[in-house]
Scaffold this motif. Sequence first.
Motif, PDB file in Angstrom:
ATOM      1  N   SER A  54       0.823  -1.213   0.000  1.00 41.84           N
ATOM      2  CA  SER A  54       0.000   0.000   0.000  1.00 41.84           C
ATOM      3  C   SER A  54       0.853   1.257   0.000  1.00 41.84           C
ATOM      4  O   SER A  54       0.501   2.267  -0.623  1.00 41.84           O
ATOM      5  CB  SER A  54      -0.936   0.006   1.222  1.00 41.84           C
ATOM      6  OG  SER A  54      -1.816  -1.101   1.196  1.00 41.84           O
ATOM      7  N   SER A  58       0.432   4.077  -2.675  1.00 40.64           N
ATOM      8  CA  SER A  58      -0.019   5.380  -2.186  1.00 40.64           C
ATOM      9  C   SER A  58       1.061   6.452  -2.290  1.00 40.64           C
ATOM     10  O   SER A  58       0.782   7.589  -2.670  1.00 40.64           O
ATOM     11  CB  SER A  58      -0.482   5.247  -0.732  1.00 40.64           C
ATOM     12  OG  SER A  58      -0.843   6.499  -0.193  1.00 40.64           O
ATOM     13  N   ASN A 116       3.124  11.846   5.233  1.00 38.50           N
ATOM     14  CA  ASN A 116       2.918  11.807   3.790  1.00 38.50           C
ATOM     15  C   ASN A 116       4.216  11.654   2.999  1.00 38.50           C
ATOM     16  O   ASN A 116       4.171  11.592   1.777  1.00 38.50           O
ATOM     17  CB  ASN A 116       2.214  13.086   3.322  1.00 38.50           C
ATOM     18  CG  ASN A 116       0.800  13.203   3.855  1.00 38.50           C
ATOM     19  OD1 ASN A 116       0.010  12.271   3.713  1.00 38.50           O
ATOM     20  ND2 ASN A 116       0.491  14.317   4.476  1.00 38.50           N
ATOM     21  N   ASP A 196      -6.543   6.542   3.650  1.00 36.12           N
ATOM     22  CA  ASP A 196      -6.103   5.261   3.098  1.00 36.12           C
ATOM     23  C   ASP A 196      -6.281   4.172   4.147  1.00 36.12           C
ATOM     24  O   ASP A 196      -6.202   4.426   5.357  1.00 36.12           O
ATOM     25  CB  ASP A 196      -4.637   5.328   2.672  1.00 36.12           C
ATOM     26  CG  ASP A 196      -4.417   6.279   1.505  1.00 36.12           C
ATOM     27  OD1 ASP A 196      -5.279   6.311   0.622  1.00 36.12           O
ATOM     28  OD2 ASP A 196      -3.385   6.980   1.506  1.00 36.12           O
ATOM     29  N   TRP A 198      -4.274   1.826   4.990  1.00 35.64           N
ATOM     30  CA  TRP A 198      -3.090   1.608   5.816  1.00 35.64           C
ATOM     31  C   TRP A 198      -2.996   2.639   6.937  1.00 35.64           C
ATOM     32  O   TRP A 198      -2.516   2.338   8.037  1.00 35.64           O
ATOM     33  CB  TRP A 198      -1.820   1.602   4.968  1.00 35.64           C
ATOM     34  CG  TRP A 198      -1.445   2.904   4.309  1.00 35.64           C
ATOM     35  CD1 TRP A 198      -1.770   3.322   3.061  1.00 35.64           C
ATOM     36  CD2 TRP A 198      -0.630   3.952   4.880  1.00 35.64           C
ATOM     37  NE1 TRP A 198      -1.233   4.557   2.802  1.00 35.64           N
ATOM     38  CE2 TRP A 198      -0.523   4.958   3.893  1.00 35.64           C
ATOM     39  CE3 TRP A 198       0.006   4.127   6.101  1.00 35.64           C
ATOM     40  CZ2 TRP A 198       0.198   6.139   4.102  1.00 35.64           C
ATOM     41  CZ3 TRP A 198       0.730   5.298   6.318  1.00 35.64           C
ATOM     42  CH2 TRP A 198       0.823   6.290   5.334  1.00 35.64           C
ATOM     43  N   ARG A 199      -3.487   3.846   6.674  1.00 35.79           N
ATOM     44  CA  ARG A 199      -3.488   4.868   7.736  1.00 35.79           C
ATOM     45  C   ARG A 199      -4.501   4.492   8.829  1.00 35.79           C
ATOM     46  O   ARG A 199      -4.208   4.617  10.022  1.00 35.79           O
ATOM     47  CB  ARG A 199      -3.844   6.234   7.151  1.00 35.79           C
ATOM     48  CG  ARG A 199      -2.839   6.756   6.125  1.00 35.79           C
ATOM     49  CD  ARG A 199      -3.238   8.158   5.659  1.00 35.79           C
ATOM     50  NE  ARG A 199      -2.443   8.595   4.529  1.00 35.79           N
ATOM     51  CZ  ARG A 199      -1.252   9.197   4.637  1.00 35.79           C
ATOM     52  NH1 ARG A 199      -0.737   9.422   5.833  1.00 35.79           N
ATOM     53  NH2 ARG A 199      -0.584   9.574   3.560  1.00 35.79           N
TER      54      ARG A 199
END
Length: 458
Positions: A54, A58, A116, A196, A198-199
């Motif tokens: 991911s 991403s 990020n 997202d 994964w976050r």
Amino acid sequence: MNDSSDSPGRAGHPATTAVSATPARLAWYGLGVLLMTTLFAFVVRQMLSLIAPSLQVSLGFTDLQLGMLQGLGMAVFASVASYPMGWLADRFGRRLILALGVACWSLATALFAFQNGFWGLFAATIGIAIGEAGLAPIVFALIPDLFPERQRNTANFIFYGGSLLGAGLGMALGGALLQWLAGADGTFPDWIAGFDSWRLAMMLIALPGSIFFLLVLTMPLGNRHGAAGIAVEVDPAGERDFLPYAAAHWRTLACIFGSIFAMAVAMTSGVMWFPLALPRAFGIDPATVGVGLGTAITVATLAGVLLAPLTLRLRRGDADLDPVRVAAIFVALTPLPAALLPFTTSAFQAYCIAAMQGALGIAASSLMPGVLQNLAPAHLRSRVLALLGIVNALALAVSPLAIGAISGLIEGPRGMLNAITIVSLPSLIASALLMALAPRPYAATLGAIRPALSKDPS
């Protein structure tokens, strides 16, 4: 600041026997807290591997950058922090430092979800690594504070087996969480829907941190003014400090810890990179790898922790040297399944290879806590255990970087599987050779620190 009920004797002074022990029920409760805390740490650590695909989608990370996150970020800083964490635990109390470690990695996990860029994620990974750095040495030092000597080996075995099951369970729970988040897309409130998966996963696994912080901080311990352990005869002039001890017994330390390091490099390579290698090679969903690999690790753990004591019971030979000799047998067999990985034609076959290799490696590794506890005089035991954390952390640094670099040089969807074999197979062979050389210097070390129990290494 020093909590005398929460730390062993000071470095340089032989350990004394415990003046009172934790009541049995509270001792087992304390061991349960340590096991659950370790499981929590494994979920955090394994999630970093499971979200690797991911992160590439991403944020566009390369394999080398992922290797830096999982290797440099986690391992190097965990290695650097391991010994200081051990020293702080001895100085200010093991419960306190372990609880602060839980708080550190929980906060860093939450911060990870809001980054990020590579360097922000790298910094958060360092925070996770520092928080987890003292976990193994502090836990193994806490077990003698919980249990009398006659129960210590049983507690060590239960914790080791349980923590390894936690590694597989952590992988499976992480994979299940990612699958649930993927299927629940569209059911979250608007302010969450834009995140997202994964976050969201990292935020969710950070939430239990406050609970484990309180559980560890309030965990009961016995009133111990020294580390429980086997009484040993120590030469105060030559064996009291760690450096003179290490200089006198460097062959033993090199064989044992060198073998552990090489084995950890091989085992880490599969756990870290299978979530990325198997989807590339076989076109499967990355989230399903967590469940499949976690199941393989769980099966391997059950087989390994049962195989080791059964083999020892069948031998019934030298109680001091048999653990090292039996470990050498198991380690010698681990290269066989590893060599088959490039020839797999399905993810299931890869899981089977991981299970076979893992069972043999775990059988050998499950014997190491007792070996290491006997390896050093009681007043040096915590420092030897800190070395175990450093060695494992260094292996965690080497393996992801090596595989990430090699996989970039091999074209095709199976390039990473081949890179795993290129790294793991020579490592397993080196581990087997070092463990095969260990019994003779190990016997000499036992003879030096326990003259009455000196054994013939032949």
